[in-house]
Scaffold this motif. Structure first.
Motif, PDB file in Angstrom:
ATOM      1  N   VAL A 124      29.191  33.645  43.639  1.00  0.00           N
ATOM      2  CA  VAL A 124      29.911  33.041  44.753  1.00  0.00           C
ATOM      3  C   VAL A 124      28.888  32.781  45.848  1.00  0.00           C
ATOM      4  O   VAL A 124      28.171  33.695  46.264  1.00  0.00           O
ATOM      5  CB  VAL A 124      31.034  33.956  45.285  1.00  0.00           C
ATOM      6  CG1 VAL A 124      31.692  33.331  46.510  1.00  0.00           C
ATOM      7  CG2 VAL A 124      32.064  34.217  44.208  1.00  0.00           C
ATOM      8  N   SER A 158      36.996  33.664  42.615  1.00  0.00           N
ATOM      9  CA  SER A 158      37.259  32.991  43.897  1.00  0.00           C
ATOM     10  C   SER A 158      38.241  33.795  44.744  1.00  0.00           C
ATOM     11  O   SER A 158      38.042  33.970  45.955  1.00  0.00           O
ATOM     12  CB  SER A 158      37.818  31.584  43.644  1.00  0.00           C
ATOM     13  OG  SER A 158      36.882  30.790  42.960  1.00  0.00           O
ATOM     14  N   ASN A 162      37.039  35.743  48.210  1.00  0.00           N
ATOM     15  CA  ASN A 162      37.673  35.332  49.473  1.00  0.00           C
ATOM     16  C   ASN A 162      38.317  36.526  50.174  1.00  0.00           C
ATOM     17  O   ASN A 162      38.201  36.677  51.394  1.00  0.00           O
ATOM     18  CB  ASN A 162      38.725  34.252  49.212  1.00  0.00           C
ATOM     19  CG  ASN A 162      38.106  32.897  48.979  1.00  0.00           C
ATOM     20  OD1 ASN A 162      36.999  32.617  49.442  1.00  0.00           O
ATOM     21  ND2 ASN A 162      38.794  32.035  48.248  1.00  0.00           N
TER      22      ASN A 162
END
Length: 288
Positions: A124, A158, A162
């Motif tokens: 990421v 993801s 986040n």
């Protein structure tokens, strides 16, 4: 293999929105590990300066040894080969740890120490910089995960990243200023991690340097003394010669007899010459 359905993702979202985010992340890792037959699932987070990394979350299958406690505050440069692959390909699949290239032998040794036979990792990025890795280890046998695993893991990565990003760097303890006991330096040639506090002195030897550590351990490294001077904490180390740098706390006394300066290290340590150009710096540091 069927894809994760709507109910699965609803559960994942709920776990990550729960009050105890760490527990939620671990539940997601467990779901993924069991579904994709991984032996260990982990989250790696990097500091903002991309200097150190931490294993912040981990799930392990029954009988698999946890590694999270061993992977705290490691220097980023130890995984340089892996990071290059993540930047270039957006994923990393090592089907056989034993066949990693020679330039990655330090990382290979660490993965083998953990018992890993195959590894899958997805990155990421934040503002072009690697912020997280989330991946799988295969310990019992080598694995070649199918493409559907990459897709499902990518979706989960993801969501996890986040959630952790918005919470902030909780669980990632920065090194306190001057905390040399926690500092580790990666040796490019030997592939090992050396605690800064164990280094007594470093001397030049042709194109290499020799690192002398406690316990009379000697290791060679293709780094100059000047480069070592820029890496080691200045409050703890002192350049005494164009070809030598020493740990200040290891100095027992300074002998100036005969007009030549020599530092005595430890009760039974060596005598190291002090270059004339470094007399003033040594005088200031030793306070006379």
């Amino acid at each position: 293999m069927e894809r994760l359905d709507g109910e699965d993702w609803k559960s994942v979202a709920g776990w990550l929105l729960a009050e105890d985010l760490d527990a939620g992340v671990n539940r997601v890792l467990g779901l993924l590990g069991r579904r994709h037959a991984a032996d260990r699932v982990w989250v790696i987070r990097y500091d903002e300066s991309f200097t150190f990394l931490w294993n912040t979350h981990e799930w392990v299958a029954p009988g698999i040894t946890p590694q999270m406690g061993e992977l705290q505050g490691l220097p980023v440069e130890a995984g340089q080969w892996m990071h290059e692959g993540l930047h270039q390909d957006g994923r990393l699949l090592i089907e056989d740890i034993g066949k990693m290239p020679r330039r990655a032998r330090g990382l290979q040794a660490e993965l083998q120490r953990q018992g890993i036979r195959s590894l899958l990792s997805l990155p990421v990025f934040r503002e072009g910089r690697l912020a997280f890795q989330i991946g799988y280890d295969a310990v019992h046998a080598r694995r070649d995960w199918p493409e559907v695993v990459f897709t499902e893991l990518g979706d989960a990565v993801s969501l996890i990243a986040n959630a952790l990003w918005h919470r902030g760097p909780q669980g990632v303890a920065a090194f306190p200023a001057g905390d040399r006991e926690s500092r580790l330096i990666h040796l490019k040639d030997g592939g090992s991690l050396v605690p800064v506090s164990e280094i007594l002195w470093i001397e030049a030897s042709g194109d290499y340097t020799i690192i002398h550590s406690r316990g009379k351990l000697r290791q060679t490294e293709r780094r100059s003394v000047k480069e070592w001077e820029s890496i080691l904490p200045r409050k703890d180390f002192l350049r005494i010669h164009r070809g030598a740098i020493v740990q200040v706390s290891a100095i027992q006394r300074l002998d100036r007899s005969g007009g030549k300066w020599r530092l005595m290290l430890l009760p039974d340590g060596p005598q190291l010459p002090v270059g004339r150009a470094y007399h003033a710096a040594v005088r200031r540091r030793l306070g006379f």
